[in-house]
Design an enzyme around this catalytic site. Structure first.
Site, PDB file in Angstrom:
ATOM      1  N   PHE A  74      12.419  28.484 -36.314  1.00 32.36           N
ATOM      2  CA  PHE A  74      11.530  28.143 -35.215  1.00 32.36           C
ATOM      3  C   PHE A  74      10.683  29.209 -34.521  1.00 32.36           C
ATOM      4  O   PHE A  74      10.996  30.543 -34.447  1.00 32.36           O
ATOM      5  CB  PHE A  74      12.754  27.869 -33.862  1.00 32.36           C
ATOM      6  N   GLU A  75       9.666  28.758 -34.154  1.00 30.21           N
ATOM      7  CA  GLU A  75       8.625  29.667 -33.877  1.00 30.21           C
ATOM      8  C   GLU A  75       9.039  30.267 -32.526  1.00 30.21           C
ATOM      9  O   GLU A  75       8.474  31.314 -32.286  1.00 30.21           O
ATOM     10  CB  GLU A  75       7.109  29.108 -33.769  1.00 30.21           C
ATOM     11  N   GLY A  76       9.830  30.036 -31.797  1.00 28.21           N
ATOM     12  CA  GLY A  76      10.602  30.539 -30.784  1.00 28.21           C
ATOM     13  C   GLY A  76      10.967  31.813 -30.859  1.00 28.21           C
ATOM     14  O   GLY A  76      11.483  32.788 -30.024  1.00 28.21           O
TER      15      GLY A  76
END
Lengths: 277, 329
Positions: A74-76
């Protein structure tokens, strides 16, 4: 999650032999169909960069069926989580994204994994797509005087620039256009080798999964072409819902409809129908 | 243009970077932000948004700020609607995918009254990192060929706004490849919310750090808001857990529930009912709805505790229960 008894179930559950009668209501929503068909494209051992919504659902479904070792990014800044059923995150940046992850890093670090080449598949939705797989999630209408200002790229541009892409979206004429109003996330740009010429030698569109069929891209021209149709979908129907000339081979195969197992996993994942309504 | 290196060094030299107590109130911290500053906001989407500091800045009627963040959620609406900023720099801007496209963002940007300067997420990260490294740019391999680049480079692909900072392409001197150079961001002030820090500003962060470590290093001033102020002794027992160093920090403000109605990892999740209420308030008439929201939650409450009371105890407990549940799993 990997001990889930559902894991070894797919082999036992067969797709129904007969299609429902044409007038019977579909047993699944368009979003569920998208999630199931996309999940089937993911392979055990792959590393997948996923957005929320259908991509997230499809990636978890793949983990729970054919690819228990699928690594989701996830880009988080999350590497390899097992998201909990019924507790889907509202974006790729909340604590729900991090459950049972192997590693948490900064946003910049996880995006740089794309650039370094550690991501097999990028997987996202799109508001508008064109013949060469360019995606628009920034502006509807003239960007100088937009009819609608959309949320923008987020990590979409980075993922599409650097990984092989699966895109899941509804198949509508207003979404499948000759030329997108704005290239937010690059596909094959103007086709041929224009993508590489622009400084993007890696990645590119691999599959577009819709509620009508599965599309790929011609090896030379890089134009979109139908690879398979979903049950009950005709060549005329998919062409009529596409705003450019979309080739449909006469012998295009028909996909297996979603199984009860796939649908039950999806409904358990998203009981509130946040993403599958 | 990136800040000149001599200017960056001069600004750093001029700060009191000593090991000193920096604890102050929200109102005192707000005085560190000047009208027209570039303000960088820590966290991402609905996570670790420093809402208490934003609340104080809105109440202090700051004007003309350029605000940057990795991804903007409802705080972006607040910046536009309060008049604090007409220029946001980010990669994605809306309340959140489950609430759809932000109607407040649409109202301000489509009418041309406010700018939403869009860079890719990695570009935002590398722009802050270049700032943190003290170099004017970093090379990268995305945005190339897209209209996102066209809009921020003055290239042929889109209508560039000359006021935007420019990205440039270059031929790599080693390989001859085409690379994109993104300019450094050195914010005047960064506002970052953390789970705990000491009075000097040594901060420990739990969970996702987003771009916050680079932002703190890049900025010329840092205001930390924190759920708890812990002793320097606690920090020194686990120095490997310190993610933001005291030397970058200019103010420490203790604000429990300082991200409400957004999330603070391990402590509380987003306040979903409140977020739904906000979406409803801004659905029909976005600007009037946002004005009402600002009145009820930003101007009428006199303290942060009053603000939290307005959100409501039931919401607070629910968010905390969900947030702390990750420790039970």
């Amino acid at each position: 999650m990997t001990t889930d008894s559902a894991l070894d179930a797919p082999a036992r559950i067969q797709a129904p032999d007969a299609l429902p009668a044409p007038d019977a209501p579909p047993a699944y929503t368009a979003s569920e169909l998208l999630a199931v068909m996309s999940a089937r494209l993911l392979k055990e051992g792959q590393t997948v960069f996923a957005g929320v919504g259908i991509p997230l659902l499809a990636a978890i479904l793949a983990q729970k069926t054919r690819a228990p070792g699928l690594t989701i990014l996830f880009e988080g800044g999350v590497i390899g989580p097992f998201v909990e059923a019924g507790k889907l995150p509202p974006s790729t940046n909340e604590q729900r994204c991090t459950r049972r992850a192997n590693m948490l890093v900064s946003i910049t670090e996880v995006l740089l994994m794309l650039q370094r080449g550690y991501v097999d598949v990028g997987f996202m939705g799109g508001a508008q797509i064109d013949r060469f797989g360019n995606l628009n999630s920034s502006f509807i209408g003239d960007p100088a005087h937009p009819k609608i200002r959309l949320p923008g790229t987020g990590g979409g541009n980075d993922i599409a620039s650097l990984a092989d892409m699966i895109v899941a979206m509804k198949h509508e004429k207003r979404r499948f256009v000759e030329k997108v109003d704005f290239i937010t996330s690059p596909g094959f740009l103007d086709g041929g080798d224009t993508r590489a010429q622009a400084g993007l030698p890696a990645g590119g569109m691999f599959r577009v999964v819709t509620d009508l069929g599965i599309m790929g891209f011609d090896a030379v021209t890089k134009a979109m072409t139908v690879l398979a149709l979903h049950p009950g979908v005709t060549a005329q129907a998919i062409k009529a819902n596409t705003g450019f000339d979309l080739p449909v081979p006469a012998d295009a195969p028909v996909t297996e409809p979603p199984t009860e197992l796939e649908l039950s996993i999806l409904r358990e994942l998203d009981p509130q129908r946040l993403y599958t309504a | 243009m990136p800040l000149a290196y001599s200017e960056l060094r001069q600004r750093t030299k001029a700060r009191d970077r000593s090991l000193r107590d920096k604890v102050m109130s929200l109102e005192e911290a707000a005085k560190l932000v000047q009208d027209g500053d570039h303000l960088a906001v820590g966290g991402c989407t609905a996570s670790r948004t420093p809402f208490a500091m934003i609340w104080a800045l809105v109440r202090a009627q700051k004007r003309g700020l350029t605000v940057s963040r990795s991804i903007m959620s409802t705080e972006g609406d607040i910046f536009y609607a309060s008049g604090l900023s007409q220029h946001l720099i980010t990669s994605w801007f809306s309340q959140g995918i489950v609430w759809g496209v932000s109607k407040v963002m649409r109202a301000y940007t489509e009418s041309g009254r406010a700018r939403f300067e869009e860079w890719s997420h990695m570009a935002m990260g590398l722009r802050y990192r270049a700032g943190a490294m003290g170099v004017p740019f970093l090379p990268m391999r995305s945005m190339l060929g897209s209209d996102v680049l066209g809009r921020v480079s003055g290239g042929s692909a889109g209508p560039a706004d000359p006021a935007f900072a420019a990205a440039k392409t270059m031929e790599c001197p080693f390989t001859g490849e085409t690379l994109l150079l993104v300019p450094a961001l050195n914010p005047d002030v960064a506002i970052i919310h953390v789970q705990r820090c000491d009075p000097y500003g040594n901060a420990q962060l739990d969970g996702l750090t987003f771009m916050d470590i680079d932002i703190a290093m890049a900025a010329n001033k840092v205001i930390l808001t924190t759920e708890r102020v812990v002793s320097n002794e606690q920090i020194r027992r686990q120095p490997d857990q310190t993610k933001i160093g005291f030397f970058t920090v200019d103010a420490v403000v203790e604000v429990p529930f300082g991200c409400a109605p957004h999330e603070c990892y391990g402590l509380y999740e987003p306040f979903y009912s409140h977020m739904d209420m906000y979406a409803q308030m801004t659905a029909r008439d976005p600007e009037a709805g946002a004005r009402d929201y600002l009145e009820r939650f930003y101007h009428e409450p006199k303290t942060w505790a009053d603000y939290l009371s307005r959100i409501g105890m039931a919401e607070l407990i629910d968010a905390q229960r969900r947030g702390s549940a990750i420790h039970d799993d």
